[in-house]
Scaffold this motif. Structure first.
Motif, PDB file in Angstrom:
ATOM      1  N   ASN A  81       0.762  -1.314   0.159  1.00  0.00           N
ATOM      2  CA  ASN A  81      -0.004  -0.019   0.000  1.00  0.00           C
ATOM      3  C   ASN A  81       0.807   1.362   0.122  1.00  0.00           C
ATOM      4  N   LEU A  82       0.079   2.483  -0.170  1.00  0.00           N
ATOM      5  CA  LEU A  82       0.846   3.598  -0.160  1.00  0.00           C
ATOM      6  C   LEU A  82      -0.455   4.629   0.724  1.00  0.00           C
ATOM      7  N   GLU A  83       0.100   5.823   0.975  1.00  0.00           N
ATOM      8  CA  GLU A  83      -0.769   6.567   1.717  1.00  0.00           C
ATOM      9  C   GLU A  83      -0.519   7.911   1.137  1.00  0.00           C
ATOM     10  N   TRP A  84      -1.831   8.511   0.934  1.00  0.00           N
ATOM     11  CA  TRP A  84      -1.741   9.924  -0.046  1.00  0.00           C
ATOM     12  C   TRP A  84      -3.003  10.755   0.792  1.00  0.00           C
ATOM     13  N   TRP A  85      -2.737  12.269   0.618  1.00  0.00           N
ATOM     14  CA  TRP A  85      -3.758  13.023   0.650  1.00  0.00           C
ATOM     15  C   TRP A  85      -4.350  13.395  -0.585  1.00  0.00           C
ATOM     16  N   ALA A  86      -5.788  13.262  -0.801  1.00  0.00           N
ATOM     17  CA  ALA A  86      -6.358  13.579  -1.888  1.00  0.00           C
ATOM     18  C   ALA A  86      -6.912  15.074  -1.717  1.00  0.00           C
ATOM     19  N   LEU A  87      -6.606  15.597  -3.022  1.00  0.00           N
ATOM     20  CA  LEU A  87      -7.146  17.258  -2.902  1.00  0.00           C
ATOM     21  C   LEU A  87      -8.233  17.045  -4.163  1.00  0.00           C
ATOM     22  N   TYR A  88      -9.457  17.623  -4.083  1.00  0.00           N
ATOM     23  CA  TYR A  88     -10.610  17.675  -5.007  1.00  0.00           C
ATOM     24  C   TYR A  88     -10.765  19.051  -4.956  1.00  0.00           C
ATOM     25  N   ARG A  89     -10.914  19.582  -6.151  1.00  0.00           N
ATOM     26  CA  ARG A  89     -11.761  20.941  -6.489  1.00  0.00           C
ATOM     27  C   ARG A  89     -13.183  20.792  -6.125  1.00  0.00           C
ATOM     28  N   GLY A  90     -13.629  21.729  -5.539  1.00  0.00           N
ATOM     29  CA  GLY A  90     -15.229  21.578  -5.504  1.00  0.00           C
ATOM     30  C   GLY A  90     -15.745  22.828  -5.647  1.00  0.00           C
ATOM     31  N   GLU A  91     -17.045  23.211  -5.312  1.00  0.00           N
ATOM     32  CA  GLU A  91     -17.936  24.242  -5.692  1.00  0.00           C
ATOM     33  C   GLU A  91     -17.489  25.452  -4.791  1.00  0.00           C
ATOM     34  N   HIS A  92     -17.814  26.679  -5.320  1.00  0.00           N
ATOM     35  CA  HIS A  92     -17.456  27.954  -4.433  1.00  0.00           C
ATOM     36  C   HIS A  92     -16.048  28.193  -3.984  1.00  0.00           C
ATOM     37  N   ASP A  93     -15.251  27.659  -5.039  1.00  0.00           N
ATOM     38  CA  ASP A  93     -13.747  27.947  -4.870  1.00  0.00           C
ATOM     39  C   ASP A  93     -13.094  27.214  -3.428  1.00  0.00           C
ATOM     40  N   LEU A  94     -13.650  26.048  -3.302  1.00  0.00           N
ATOM     41  CA  LEU A  94     -12.927  25.119  -2.086  1.00  0.00           C
ATOM     42  C   LEU A  94     -12.181  23.896  -2.692  1.00  0.00           C
ATOM     43  N   VAL A  95     -11.317  23.561  -2.097  1.00  0.00           N
ATOM     44  CA  VAL A  95     -10.642  22.091  -2.366  1.00  0.00           C
ATOM     45  C   VAL A  95     -10.920  21.482  -1.018  1.00  0.00           C
ATOM     46  N   TYR A  96     -11.470  20.516  -1.416  1.00  0.00           N
ATOM     47  CA  TYR A  96     -11.610  19.411  -0.100  1.00  0.00           C
ATOM     48  C   TYR A  96     -10.400  18.214   0.020  1.00  0.00           C
ATOM     49  N   VAL A  97     -10.149  18.024   1.139  1.00  0.00           N
ATOM     50  CA  VAL A  97      -8.838  17.264   1.525  1.00  0.00           C
ATOM     51  C   VAL A  97      -9.348  15.860   2.017  1.00  0.00           C
ATOM     52  N   GLN A  98      -8.805  14.890   1.630  1.00  0.00           N
ATOM     53  CA  GLN A  98      -9.210  13.582   2.247  1.00  0.00           C
ATOM     54  C   GLN A  98      -8.016  12.711   2.431  1.00  0.00           C
ATOM     55  N   ASN A  99      -7.792  11.728   3.566  1.00  0.00           N
ATOM     56  CA  ASN A  99      -6.721  11.174   3.593  1.00  0.00           C
ATOM     57  C   ASN A  99      -7.097   9.752   3.348  1.00  0.00           C
ATOM     58  N   HIS A 100      -6.077   9.129   2.398  1.00  0.00           N
ATOM     59  CA  HIS A 100      -6.222   7.756   1.741  1.00  0.00           C
ATOM     60  C   HIS A 100      -5.307   6.741   2.077  1.00  0.00           C
ATOM     61  N   LEU A 101      -5.548   5.559   2.377  1.00  0.00           N
ATOM     62  CA  LEU A 101      -4.634   4.444   2.303  1.00  0.00           C
ATOM     63  C   LEU A 101      -5.102   3.596   1.401  1.00  0.00           C
ATOM     64  N   ARG A 102      -4.178   3.547   0.266  1.00  0.00           N
ATOM     65  CA  ARG A 102      -4.480   2.759  -0.825  1.00  0.00           C
ATOM     66  C   ARG A 102      -3.842   1.438  -1.075  1.00  0.00           C
ATOM     67  N   PHE A 103      -4.377   0.343  -1.255  1.00  0.00           N
ATOM     68  CA  PHE A 103      -3.830  -0.873  -1.845  1.00  0.00           C
ATOM     69  C   PHE A 103      -3.532  -1.026  -3.079  1.00  0.00           C
ATOM     70  N   TYR A 104      -2.144  -1.454  -3.466  1.00  0.00           N
ATOM     71  CA  TYR A 104      -1.978  -1.283  -4.928  1.00  0.00           C
ATOM     72  C   TYR A 104      -2.805  -2.133  -5.418  1.00  0.00           C
ATOM     73  N   ASP A 105      -3.202  -3.620  -5.061  1.00  0.00           N
ATOM     74  CA  ASP A 105      -4.129  -4.333  -5.629  1.00  0.00           C
ATOM     75  C   ASP A 105      -5.521  -3.717  -6.183  1.00  0.00           C
ATOM     76  N   GLN A 106      -5.864  -2.687  -5.612  1.00  0.00           N
ATOM     77  CA  GLN A 106      -7.159  -2.110  -5.909  1.00  0.00           C
ATOM     78  C   GLN A 106      -7.137  -1.069  -6.891  1.00  0.00           C
ATOM     79  N   PHE A 107      -6.004  -0.788  -7.486  1.00  0.00           N
ATOM     80  CA  PHE A 107      -5.713   0.143  -8.602  1.00  0.00           C
ATOM     81  C   PHE A 107      -6.364  -0.494 -10.212  1.00  0.00           C
ATOM     82  N   GLY A 108      -6.343  -1.556 -10.092  1.00  0.00           N
ATOM     83  CA  GLY A 108      -6.798  -2.282 -11.363  1.00  0.00           C
ATOM     84  C   GLY A 108      -5.785  -2.373 -12.600  1.00  0.00           C
ATOM     85  N   GLY A 109      -4.555  -1.840 -12.378  1.00  0.00           N
ATOM     86  CA  GLY A 109      -3.621  -1.733 -13.399  1.00  0.00           C
ATOM     87  C   GLY A 109      -2.327  -1.703 -12.683  1.00  0.00           C
TER      88      GLY A 109
END
Length: 159
Positions: A81-109
């Protein structure tokens, strides 16, 4: 300013199973989020992480709608796995930040750290059980100000 991501400058720690592999202490601030993290220095050094953060933030400011800030990386051949902070541009000029623990076998490639952003899923706000996913909103302008400050520091140190 309510956004930053950096290493704290504290001495490296030895936290993992291998007493020879150091971890760097870091901190992310995004609106009301103020959280520490550790980054393994097994494969990447601090400059590798910082370069990935800079590239991703530049892409976000240039118009990408979602990017990753990797804080824990070891290649798929040696880690699950790896860990990252995901940043998503949203409405009203906001960026939403989420913490993700991702497993390599979930990527499908074959995962590519160079193209890590393309492996980031679209933003969801609840998990499969219906529980809200923790996320923090930060003004886009705060991210741009942080990026501008980092670029200026790089120019100042290279002069």
């Amino acid at each position: 300013m309510s956004f930053s991501i950096c290493f704290t400058g504290e001495p490296d720690q030895y936290l993992g199973d291998d007493p020879n592999v150091p971890y760097a202490m870091g901190r992310i601030v995004a609106g009301e989020l103020d959280e520490g993290f550790t980054s393994t220095l097994y494969e990447w050094g601090k400059r590798d992480y910082e370069a990935q953060w800079l590239r991703s933030l530049e892409r976000l400011v240039a118009g990408d709608m979602k990017v990753t800030l990797i804080t824990q990386y070891v290649n798929p051949a040696e880690s699950s796995n790896l860990e990252w902070w995901a940043l998503y541009r949203g409405e009203h000029d906001l960026v939403y930040v989420q913490n993700h623990l991702r497993f390599y076998d979930q990527f499908g490639g074959d995962f590519s750290v160079v193209d890590a952003n393309k492996f980031l899923q679209e933003r969801i706000t609840a998990n499969q059980e219906g529980n809200r996913i923790s996320e923090w909103g930060v003004p886009f302008t705060d991210i741009k100000l942080f990026l501008d400050r980092i670029k200026q520091q790089k120019r100042d140190t290279s002069s």
